[in-house]
Design an enzyme around this catalytic site. Structure first.
Site, PDB file in Angstrom:
ATOM      1  CG  HIS A 283      -2.014  -0.914   1.278  1.00 32.65           C
ATOM      2  ND1 HIS A 283      -2.255  -2.331   1.472  1.00 32.65           N
ATOM      3  CD2 HIS A 283      -3.309  -0.569   0.503  1.00 32.65           C
ATOM      4  CE1 HIS A 283      -3.236  -2.666   1.149  1.00 32.65           C
ATOM      5  NE2 HIS A 283      -4.066  -1.846   0.823  1.00 32.65           N
TER       6      HIS A 283
ATOM      7  CE  LYS B   6      -3.802  -0.544   5.015  1.00 30.22           C
ATOM      8  NZ  LYS B   6      -5.152  -0.102   5.339  1.00 30.22           N
TER       9      LYS B   6
END
Length: 273
Positions: free
Chosen positions: A159, A163
């Site tokens: 990600h 995040k």
């Protein structure tokens, strides 16, 4: 709720996901934006939600107090953080407003609070609202039943740099789908880190690896590795709109349910496959 137009509220309206959700609401039939909320002190409070999301004037002003806006919506969509989501959950439960929850990183107490609230309101709670990811979860169940007992299982996820939780909620959902299909508990077989001298891989474990870099929207791979061959099932998201569209579709589906706890597999009717 009735079958008439469903009014949607979005918390975290000024964030990356919030803006995508506003766009998704304006592009989908059967829903309208009823409220948009940002944190107290945000410079975005007082702005028009449509202009904020780049879709033009909607005459929905961004507020900072959900409890004062409960007359303006039927379903709240929440992709924020656990502590904020639980506060919003309490307000929605009190005012009998349904929720679509895409927040990840809940502890067991947080998950229990969501389950308890579902006795009074309808909730769709999912780690990932992509149609593709939820099809992958179903495929993993099938693969685990056939190959799980004799292969080494690893889940790799990547990600963007912003995040804040790891492994991702989707990676954990993949692990749970595999473990459940094999009659195991993920908490008993998950390996979340390896460092230094680890010894040989223990049979029956499910390993997790995490990447955080750049602007990766979301990539997940589950690997079933044997001697001489391996099977990899991968999903790659290139736009947050896939999550936003799934969340709004869930809100529409939820309009037919006064209470209960559901996930995307219910929305997509995957449990019947």
């Amino acid at each position: 709720m009735t079958d008439s137009t469903i009014r949607i509220a979005i918390v975290g309206a000024g964030g990356r996901m919030g803006r995508q959700l506003i766009q998704a609401v304006t592009q989908m039939e059967g829903v309208v934006l009823g409220a948009a909320i940002e944190r107290k002190g945000s410079t975005l409070v007082g702005s028009d939600a449509g202009e904020l999301a780049g879709v033009g004037l909607l005459n929905v002003i961004v507020g900072d107090d959900l409890s004062q806006l409960t007359d303006n919506f039927d379903v709240l969509i929440d992709f924020t953080r656990p502590e904020g989501t639980l506060e919003h959950l309490a307000i929605c439960r009190q005012h009998r407003k349904a929720m679509v929850i895409g927040t990840t990183g809940f502890d067991e107490a947080g998950k229990a609070a969501i389950s308890e609230a579902a006795a009074d309101i309808g909730i769709v709670f999912a780690a990932n609202f992509s149609v593709g990811v939820n099809v992958v979860l179903k495929l993993l169940e099938k693969a685990a039943k056939v190959m799980g007992d004799y292969t080494d299982i690893e889940i790799i996820e990547a990600h963007h740099r912003h995040k804040v939780d790891a492994p991702s909620g989707t990676a954990l959902a993949m692990g749970e789908a595999i473990a459940d299909a094999m009659g195991r508990s993920l908490k008993d077989c998950a390996v979340y880190s390896r460092e230094g001298y680890t010894g040989e891989r223990k049979p029956g474990t499910i390993g997790f690896a995490t990447v955080r870099a750049g602007d990766i929207v979301g990539e997940h791979t589950a690997m079933f590795a044997d001697i001489g061959e391996r099977v990899e099932i991968t999903h790659k998201a290139t736009s947050r709109m896939t999550f936003a569209n799934g969340a709004v579709k869930s809100a529409i589906w939820l309009g037919k349910h006064d209470n209960g706890l559901f996930d995307m597999r219910d929305v997509l009717n995957l449990n019947e496959l």
